[in-house]
Design a protein around this motif. Structure first.
Motif, PDB file in Angstrom:
ATOM      1  N   ARG A  90      41.357  49.695  36.516  1.00  0.00           N
ATOM      2  CA  ARG A  90      39.917  49.667  36.201  1.00  0.00           C
ATOM      3  C   ARG A  90      39.380  48.248  36.228  1.00  0.00           C
ATOM      4  O   ARG A  90      38.254  48.009  36.692  1.00  0.00           O
ATOM      5  CB  ARG A  90      39.661  50.312  34.837  1.00  0.00           C
ATOM      6  CG  ARG A  90      39.818  51.831  34.819  1.00  0.00           C
ATOM      7  CD  ARG A  90      39.227  52.420  33.549  1.00  0.00           C
ATOM      8  NE  ARG A  90      39.879  51.900  32.348  1.00  0.00           N
ATOM      9  CZ  ARG A  90      40.937  52.447  31.781  1.00  0.00           C
ATOM     10  NH1 ARG A  90      41.487  53.535  32.312  1.00  0.00           N
ATOM     11  NH2 ARG A  90      41.460  51.925  30.680  1.00  0.00           N
ATOM     12  N   ARG A  91      40.167  47.297  35.731  1.00  0.00           N
ATOM     13  CA  ARG A  91      39.705  45.912  35.696  1.00  0.00           C
ATOM     14  C   ARG A  91      39.620  45.309  37.100  1.00  0.00           C
ATOM     15  O   ARG A  91      38.691  44.537  37.408  1.00  0.00           O
ATOM     16  CB  ARG A  91      40.608  45.098  34.770  1.00  0.00           C
ATOM     17  CG  ARG A  91      40.226  45.304  33.316  1.00  0.00           C
ATOM     18  CD  ARG A  91      41.293  45.116  32.283  1.00  0.00           C
ATOM     19  NE  ARG A  91      42.060  43.893  32.303  1.00  0.00           N
ATOM     20  CZ  ARG A  91      42.757  43.442  31.241  1.00  0.00           C
ATOM     21  NH1 ARG A  91      42.730  44.107  30.102  1.00  0.00           N
ATOM     22  NH2 ARG A  91      43.465  42.350  31.311  1.00  0.00           N
ATOM     23  N   TRP A 118      39.798  39.381  34.337  1.00  0.00           N
ATOM     24  CA  TRP A 118      39.826  40.050  35.638  1.00  0.00           C
ATOM     25  C   TRP A 118      40.456  39.131  36.692  1.00  0.00           C
ATOM     26  O   TRP A 118      41.204  39.578  37.550  1.00  0.00           O
ATOM     27  CB  TRP A 118      38.422  40.432  36.084  1.00  0.00           C
ATOM     28  CG  TRP A 118      37.713  41.384  35.161  1.00  0.00           C
ATOM     29  CD1 TRP A 118      38.247  42.076  34.108  1.00  0.00           C
ATOM     30  CD2 TRP A 118      36.323  41.747  35.218  1.00  0.00           C
ATOM     31  NE1 TRP A 118      37.284  42.834  33.512  1.00  0.00           N
ATOM     32  CE2 TRP A 118      36.091  42.661  34.168  1.00  0.00           C
ATOM     33  CE3 TRP A 118      35.273  41.390  36.053  1.00  0.00           C
ATOM     34  CZ2 TRP A 118      34.843  43.218  33.932  1.00  0.00           C
ATOM     35  CZ3 TRP A 118      34.027  41.947  35.830  1.00  0.00           C
ATOM     36  CH2 TRP A 118      33.814  42.849  34.776  1.00  0.00           C
ATOM     37  N   MET A 157      31.236  38.748  34.323  1.00  0.00           N
ATOM     38  CA  MET A 157      32.599  38.727  34.830  1.00  0.00           C
ATOM     39  C   MET A 157      33.533  38.193  33.750  1.00  0.00           C
ATOM     40  O   MET A 157      33.281  37.159  33.154  1.00  0.00           O
ATOM     41  CB  MET A 157      32.680  37.848  36.087  1.00  0.00           C
ATOM     42  CG  MET A 157      33.911  38.126  36.951  1.00  0.00           C
ATOM     43  SD  MET A 157      35.382  37.250  36.413  1.00  0.00           S
ATOM     44  CE  MET A 157      34.951  35.588  36.892  1.00  0.00           C
ATOM     45  N   ASP A 158      34.597  38.920  33.489  1.00  0.00           N
ATOM     46  CA  ASP A 158      35.568  38.562  32.467  1.00  0.00           C
ATOM     47  C   ASP A 158      36.686  37.760  33.120  1.00  0.00           C
ATOM     48  O   ASP A 158      37.237  38.152  34.158  1.00  0.00           O
ATOM     49  CB  ASP A 158      36.127  39.841  31.834  1.00  0.00           C
ATOM     50  CG  ASP A 158      36.937  39.566  30.587  1.00  0.00           C
ATOM     51  OD1 ASP A 158      37.593  38.509  30.524  1.00  0.00           O
ATOM     52  OD2 ASP A 158      36.928  40.415  29.675  1.00  0.00           O
ATOM     53  N   GLN A 163      38.979  47.066  39.778  1.00  0.00           N
ATOM     54  CA  GLN A 163      37.786  47.700  40.344  1.00  0.00           C
ATOM     55  C   GLN A 163      36.511  47.035  39.828  1.00  0.00           C
ATOM     56  O   GLN A 163      35.540  46.858  40.571  1.00  0.00           O
ATOM     57  CB  GLN A 163      37.785  49.192  40.004  1.00  0.00           C
ATOM     58  CG  GLN A 163      38.847  49.995  40.742  1.00  0.00           C
ATOM     59  CD  GLN A 163      38.947  51.426  40.247  1.00  0.00           C
ATOM     60  OE1 GLN A 163      38.301  51.804  39.271  1.00  0.00           O
ATOM     61  NE2 GLN A 163      39.765  52.223  40.912  1.00  0.00           N
ATOM     62  N   ALA A 164      36.519  46.650  38.548  1.00  0.00           N
ATOM     63  CA  ALA A 164      35.353  45.958  37.987  1.00  0.00           C
ATOM     64  C   ALA A 164      35.156  44.603  38.663  1.00  0.00           C
ATOM     65  O   ALA A 164      34.010  44.196  38.932  1.00  0.00           O
ATOM     66  CB  ALA A 164      35.536  45.788  36.476  1.00  0.00           C
ATOM     67  N   LEU A 165      36.270  43.903  38.930  1.00  0.00           N
ATOM     68  CA  LEU A 165      36.174  42.619  39.633  1.00  0.00           C
ATOM     69  C   LEU A 165      35.627  42.823  41.040  1.00  0.00           C
ATOM     70  O   LEU A 165      34.766  42.054  41.492  1.00  0.00           O
ATOM     71  CB  LEU A 165      37.547  41.951  39.677  1.00  0.00           C
ATOM     72  CG  LEU A 165      37.617  40.611  40.422  1.00  0.00           C
ATOM     73  CD1 LEU A 165      36.735  39.566  39.738  1.00  0.00           C
ATOM     74  CD2 LEU A 165      39.065  40.121  40.519  1.00  0.00           C
ATOM     75  N   GLU A 166      36.103  43.841  41.739  1.00  0.00           N
ATOM     76  CA  GLU A 166      35.606  44.122  43.088  1.00  0.00           C
ATOM     77  C   GLU A 166      34.116  44.444  43.067  1.00  0.00           C
ATOM     78  O   GLU A 166      33.372  44.027  43.966  1.00  0.00           O
ATOM     79  CB  GLU A 166      36.404  45.275  43.700  1.00  0.00           C
ATOM     80  CG  GLU A 166      37.844  44.900  44.044  1.00  0.00           C
ATOM     81  CD  GLU A 166      38.667  46.074  44.534  1.00  0.00           C
ATOM     82  OE1 GLU A 166      39.495  45.885  45.444  1.00  0.00           O
ATOM     83  OE2 GLU A 166      38.483  47.192  43.985  1.00  0.00           O
ATOM     84  N   ALA A 167      33.684  45.159  42.027  1.00  0.00           N
ATOM     85  CA  ALA A 167      32.255  45.471  41.912  1.00  0.00           C
ATOM     86  C   ALA A 167      31.449  44.195  41.688  1.00  0.00           C
ATOM     87  O   ALA A 167      30.343  44.033  42.233  1.00  0.00           O
ATOM     88  CB  ALA A 167      32.034  46.458  40.758  1.00  0.00           C
ATOM     89  N   TRP A 168      31.999  43.280  40.902  1.00  0.00           N
ATOM     90  CA  TRP A 168      31.314  42.009  40.641  1.00  0.00           C
ATOM     91  C   TRP A 168      31.249  41.154  41.904  1.00  0.00           C
ATOM     92  O   TRP A 168      30.218  40.553  42.215  1.00  0.00           O
ATOM     93  CB  TRP A 168      32.034  41.253  39.528  1.00  0.00           C
ATOM     94  CG  TRP A 168      31.374  39.961  39.150  1.00  0.00           C
ATOM     95  CD1 TRP A 168      30.328  39.777  38.287  1.00  0.00           C
ATOM     96  CD2 TRP A 168      31.716  38.651  39.641  1.00  0.00           C
ATOM     97  NE1 TRP A 168      29.995  38.445  38.208  1.00  0.00           N
ATOM     98  CE2 TRP A 168      30.837  37.727  39.033  1.00  0.00           C
ATOM     99  CE3 TRP A 168      32.682  38.178  40.523  1.00  0.00           C
ATOM    100  CZ2 TRP A 168      30.897  36.372  39.281  1.00  0.00           C
ATOM    101  CZ3 TRP A 168      32.743  36.813  40.785  1.00  0.00           C
ATOM    102  CH2 TRP A 168      31.849  35.925  40.165  1.00  0.00           C
TER     103      TRP A 168
END
Length: 297
Positions: free
Chosen positions: A34-35, A5, A1-2, A37-42
């Motif tokens: 996109r970021r 995000w 996780m960045d 969405q990446a946070l939601e995936a995490w």
């Protein structure tokens, strides 16, 4: 996780608008999306309800927002404490583009020290995007950057102020031919396009050169043979006779004076840029305030 995000998400919580948050975070709207969405995936759950306008948070988003806010507060407080220990209040941290870091900053710092006295400084070279982000995120005291009315650095005037500390001219140059004129002179021709040493399209100078070319009456006939983000690298290739390059005058002053490079086009092919120094209005420390007040006189 960045951690970016989390910062993106909290910006979205404040604005409830992807477009405004993208501007606030200095990224494109698609990159911000996109970021998130990446946070939601995490996290493993949808945080944003995109079916409403303005957008709203899902129940999971509301719960996560409180935790993210507290986590960022703790991280930022700890970071601020460690920065003071690491650099101290007597170190000036300046974020700047690579060309300004190499060619303008040393001379500017000497001129400041002439009236300020000894000054500890830490220069943080970066591309324009990362340099601006360093200021926005509090990772530096000052941002040194170029500015033009057609290519502004967009920072909220309610949060950031600036001083104009110099000027720069972006100009086309090449090696000289036997007659002493440019070996690769603009505009070139369709039958013999000029070899072009180009800045990458997304760099500040790359966008500046495109603007120059868009406003001249006769288009340049160029054939790109090399690309780089670094002015010094393009200068080295121009000195080797590999083509024409647009370069800032502070980068090539010695070469122009010695005749190792010559101008490859008239004034229509140049752009005058301001050199601006930005600071966050609410970022206060004694040495920074003293420096800023004197720069305004």
């Amino acid at each position: 996780m960045d951690i970016k995000w989390l910062e993106d998400f909290l910006s979205l919580v404040r604005t409830r608008n992807f477009s405004r948050s993208a501007q606030d975070r200095h990224v494109t709207q698609s990159a911000l999306s996109r970021r998130i969405q990446a946070l939601e995936a995490w996290v493993g759950a949808d945080l944003v309800d995109r079916s409403t306008y303005p957008l709203s948070l899902t129940p999971a988003g509301k719960l996560f927002s409180a935790s993210a806010t507290e986590a960022m507060r703790l991280l930022n407080d700890t970071r601020a404490m460690l920065r003071v220990k690491e650099t101290g209040d007597d170190v000036l941290r300046v974020s700047a583009g690579h060309a300004l870091s190499l060619n303008f900053f040393p001379t500017w710092l000497n001129s400041v020290q002439a009236w300020y006295g000894p000054l500890r400084a830490r220069i943080l070279p970066a591309n324009v995007h990362d340099a601006v982000l360093a200021l926005v995120e509090g990772n530096c005291d000052l941002l040194l950057c170029y500015h033009h009315a057609e290519l502004p650095v967009e920072l909220d005037p309610k949060r950031f102020e600036y001083r104009v500390v110099g000027f720069e001219t972006l100009m086309p140059v090449s090696i000289a031919n036997r007659a002493g004129s440019a070996a690769f002179a603009l505009p070139g021709s369709k039958t013999a396009p000029l070899p072009y040493l180009a800045f990458t399209a997304t760099s500040y100078f790359g966008r500046a050169v495109r603007h120059i070319q868009s406003r001249v009456d006769q288009p340049a006939c160029l054939q790109t043979c090399q690309e780089s983000d670094l002015a010094e690298l393009l200068k080295t290739m121009a000195l080797a006779g590999q083509g024409l390059a647009w370069l800032p005058d502070s980068c090539i002053a010695a070469e122009l004076a010695a005749g190792r490079l010559v101008r490859a086009g008239g004034e229509a092919w140049t752009m005058r840029l301001e050199i601006r120094l930005f600071r966050a209005i609410d970022h206060r420390k004694p040495m920074l305030d003293k420096l800023w007040d004197n720069l305004g006189r």
